[in-house]
Scaffold this motif. Structure first.
Motif, PDB file in Angstrom:
ATOM      1  N   ALA A 104       0.852  -1.188   0.000  1.00 45.11           N
ATOM      2  CA  ALA A 104       0.000   0.000   0.000  1.00 45.11           C
ATOM      3  C   ALA A 104       0.891   1.243   0.000  1.00 45.11           C
ATOM      4  O   ALA A 104       2.062   1.174   0.380  1.00 45.11           O
ATOM      5  CB  ALA A 104      -0.897  -0.003   1.231  1.00 45.11           C
ATOM      6  N   PRO A 105       0.327   2.382  -0.411  1.00 43.95           N
ATOM      7  CA  PRO A 105       1.108   3.622  -0.386  1.00 43.95           C
ATOM      8  C   PRO A 105       1.601   3.942   1.023  1.00 43.95           C
ATOM      9  O   PRO A 105       0.888   3.736   2.009  1.00 43.95           O
ATOM     10  CB  PRO A 105       0.115   4.687  -0.858  1.00 43.95           C
ATOM     11  N   ALA A 106       2.840   4.443   1.106  1.00 43.60           N
ATOM     12  CA  ALA A 106       3.430   4.818   2.392  1.00 43.60           C
ATOM     13  C   ALA A 106       4.326   6.035   2.202  1.00 43.60           C
ATOM     14  O   ALA A 106       5.067   6.121   1.226  1.00 43.60           O
ATOM     15  CB  ALA A 106       4.236   3.664   2.962  1.00 43.60           C
ATOM     16  N   LYS A 107       4.226   6.957   3.142  1.00 42.71           N
ATOM     17  CA  LYS A 107       5.120   8.119   3.184  1.00 42.71           C
ATOM     18  C   LYS A 107       5.758   8.105   4.568  1.00 42.71           C
ATOM     19  O   LYS A 107       5.079   8.277   5.575  1.00 42.71           O
ATOM     20  CB  LYS A 107       4.332   9.414   2.998  1.00 42.71           C
ATOM     21  N   ILE A 108       7.070   7.861   4.603  1.00 43.39           N
ATOM     22  CA  ILE A 108       7.782   7.803   5.877  1.00 43.39           C
ATOM     23  C   ILE A 108       9.251   8.074   5.599  1.00 43.39           C
ATOM     24  O   ILE A 108       9.739   7.799   4.502  1.00 43.39           O
ATOM     25  CB  ILE A 108       7.584   6.444   6.582  1.00 43.39           C
ATOM     26  N   GLU A 109       9.944   8.666   6.570  1.00 51.39           N
ATOM     27  CA  GLU A 109      11.377   8.867   6.422  1.00 51.39           C
ATOM     28  C   GLU A 109      12.060   8.721   7.774  1.00 51.39           C
ATOM     29  O   GLU A 109      11.448   8.878   8.820  1.00 51.39           O
ATOM     30  CB  GLU A 109      11.701  10.208   5.772  1.00 51.39           C
ATOM     31  N   ASN A 110      13.331   8.404   7.714  1.00 51.38           N
ATOM     32  CA  ASN A 110      14.147   8.171   8.896  1.00 51.38           C
ATOM     33  C   ASN A 110      14.646   9.521   9.420  1.00 51.38           C
ATOM     34  O   ASN A 110      15.822   9.857   9.322  1.00 51.38           O
ATOM     35  CB  ASN A 110      15.316   7.260   8.517  1.00 51.38           C
ATOM     36  N   LYS A 111      13.709  10.320   9.988  1.00 51.70           N
ATOM     37  CA  LYS A 111      14.053  11.673  10.423  1.00 51.70           C
ATOM     38  C   LYS A 111      13.115  12.102  11.550  1.00 51.70           C
ATOM     39  O   LYS A 111      11.891  12.068  11.402  1.00 51.70           O
ATOM     40  CB  LYS A 111      13.911  12.622   9.234  1.00 51.70           C
ATOM     41  N   GLU A 112      13.696  12.497  12.670  1.00 54.36           N
ATOM     42  CA  GLU A 112      12.887  13.006  13.774  1.00 54.36           C
ATOM     43  C   GLU A 112      12.123  14.245  13.336  1.00 54.36           C
ATOM     44  O   GLU A 112      12.641  15.076  12.600  1.00 54.36           O
ATOM     45  CB  GLU A 112      13.777  13.338  14.980  1.00 54.36           C
ATOM     46  N   GLY A 113      10.862  14.331  13.768  1.00 48.31           N
ATOM     47  CA  GLY A 113      10.013  15.463  13.420  1.00 48.31           C
ATOM     48  C   GLY A 113       9.231  15.284  12.135  1.00 48.31           C
ATOM     49  O   GLY A 113       8.329  16.062  11.847  1.00 48.31           O
ATOM     50  N   SER A 114       9.568  14.257  11.359  1.00 42.15           N
ATOM     51  CA  SER A 114       8.856  14.039  10.094  1.00 42.15           C
ATOM     52  C   SER A 114       7.515  13.351  10.350  1.00 42.15           C
ATOM     53  O   SER A 114       7.352  12.623  11.319  1.00 42.15           O
ATOM     54  CB  SER A 114       9.702  13.209   9.132  1.00 42.15           C
ATOM     55  N   THR A 115       6.566  13.621   9.471  1.00 45.04           N
ATOM     56  CA  THR A 115       5.265  12.968   9.554  1.00 45.04           C
ATOM     57  C   THR A 115       5.265  11.749   8.648  1.00 45.04           C
ATOM     58  O   THR A 115       6.100  11.628   7.749  1.00 45.04           O
ATOM     59  CB  THR A 115       4.125  13.921   9.152  1.00 45.04           C
ATOM     60  N   PHE A 116       4.330  10.831   8.904  1.00 37.48           N
ATOM     61  CA  PHE A 116       4.231   9.647   8.053  1.00 37.48           C
ATOM     62  C   PHE A 116       2.773   9.271   7.841  1.00 37.48           C
ATOM     63  O   PHE A 116       1.892   9.661   8.604  1.00 37.48           O
ATOM     64  CB  PHE A 116       5.019   8.465   8.633  1.00 37.48           C
ATOM     65  N   GLU A 117       2.538   8.532   6.762  1.00 41.03           N
ATOM     66  CA  GLU A 117       1.236   7.956   6.437  1.00 41.03           C
ATOM     67  C   GLU A 117       1.466   6.558   5.900  1.00 41.03           C
ATOM     68  O   GLU A 117       2.313   6.353   5.029  1.00 41.03           O
ATOM     69  CB  GLU A 117       0.506   8.775   5.369  1.00 41.03           C
ATOM     70  N   LEU A 118       0.733   5.604   6.442  1.00 38.14           N
ATOM     71  CA  LEU A 118       0.771   4.226   5.958  1.00 38.14           C
ATOM     72  C   LEU A 118      -0.599   3.852   5.448  1.00 38.14           C
ATOM     73  O   LEU A 118      -1.606   4.442   5.847  1.00 38.14           O
ATOM     74  CB  LEU A 118       1.192   3.273   7.084  1.00 38.14           C
ATOM     75  N   TYR A 119      -0.648   2.852   4.609  1.00 35.21           N
ATOM     76  CA  TYR A 119      -1.918   2.394   4.026  1.00 35.21           C
ATOM     77  C   TYR A 119      -2.693   3.563   3.425  1.00 35.21           C
ATOM     78  O   TYR A 119      -3.888   3.707   3.637  1.00 35.21           O
ATOM     79  CB  TYR A 119      -2.749   1.641   5.063  1.00 35.21           C
ATOM     80  N   GLY A 120      -1.989   4.395   2.668  1.00 32.33           N
ATOM     81  CA  GLY A 120      -2.640   5.492   1.963  1.00 32.33           C
ATOM     82  C   GLY A 120      -3.271   6.523   2.875  1.00 32.33           C
ATOM     83  O   GLY A 120      -4.209   7.211   2.478  1.00 32.33           O
TER      84      GLY A 120
END
Length: 154
Positions: free
Chosen positions: A54-70
């Motif tokens: 599924a679509p995912a937006k994540i990064e190895n960075k403190e303070g970053s936001t993420f979204e999993l499963y679209g």
């Protein structure tokens, strides 16, 4: 558009729970790979998309936001310790407030232990369903698709 989350709860269920107290779930697993492999698999968007399919937006960075499963799962990376610790604000899109997820990954002699603790999720949420969601939507697919041998911890 489905009102069902990938974890099996409907949006109406979470609306019903608004205002209730919060709770906690903790479980652990063992992978027969080094801790850094699991750490990277949890924070690398290509790896996450591979095992969630599924679509995912994540990064190895403190303070970053993420979204999993679209976007069905949303959060923010609060703290990272390279290869061993991830702390996140985490919620399903239908939840009003964020829970806190801590993932500790520790190398052992021939494997690594992964301990997941999630606190402050809506009371009334079945802990067993939440734990099953983590295992069935994240950790077991990671094992099967990426080839990381997984064992339940005793």
């Amino acid at each position: 558009v489905s009102t069902q989350s990938p974890w099996g709860y409907s949006k109406h269920y979470y609306n019903f729970l608004e205002g209730y107290t919060m709770s906690e779930v903790t479980f652990s697993l063992v992978y027969n790979v080094p801790a850094r492999v699991i750490y990277n698999a949890l924070l690398d968007p290509m790896e996450v998309m591979k095992y969630t399919r599924a679509p995912a937006k994540i990064e190895n960075k403190e303070g970053s936001t993420f979204e999993l499963y679209g976007g069905s799962i949303q959060g923010k990376i609060l703290e990272l310790k390279e290869g061993s610790y991830i702390k996140q604000e985490w919620k399903m899109a239908s939840w009003k407030d964020f829970s806190i997820v801590e993932i500790k990954i520790k190398d052992r002699e021939d494997d690594c232990k992964v301990e997941v603790t999630q606190t402050n999720f809506p009371a009334g949420t079945e802990r067993s369903k939440l734990e099953e969601g983590w295992k069935n939507q994240i950790f077991k697919p990671m094992s099967l698709i990426c080839g990381y041998n997984l064992e339940e911890d005793d």
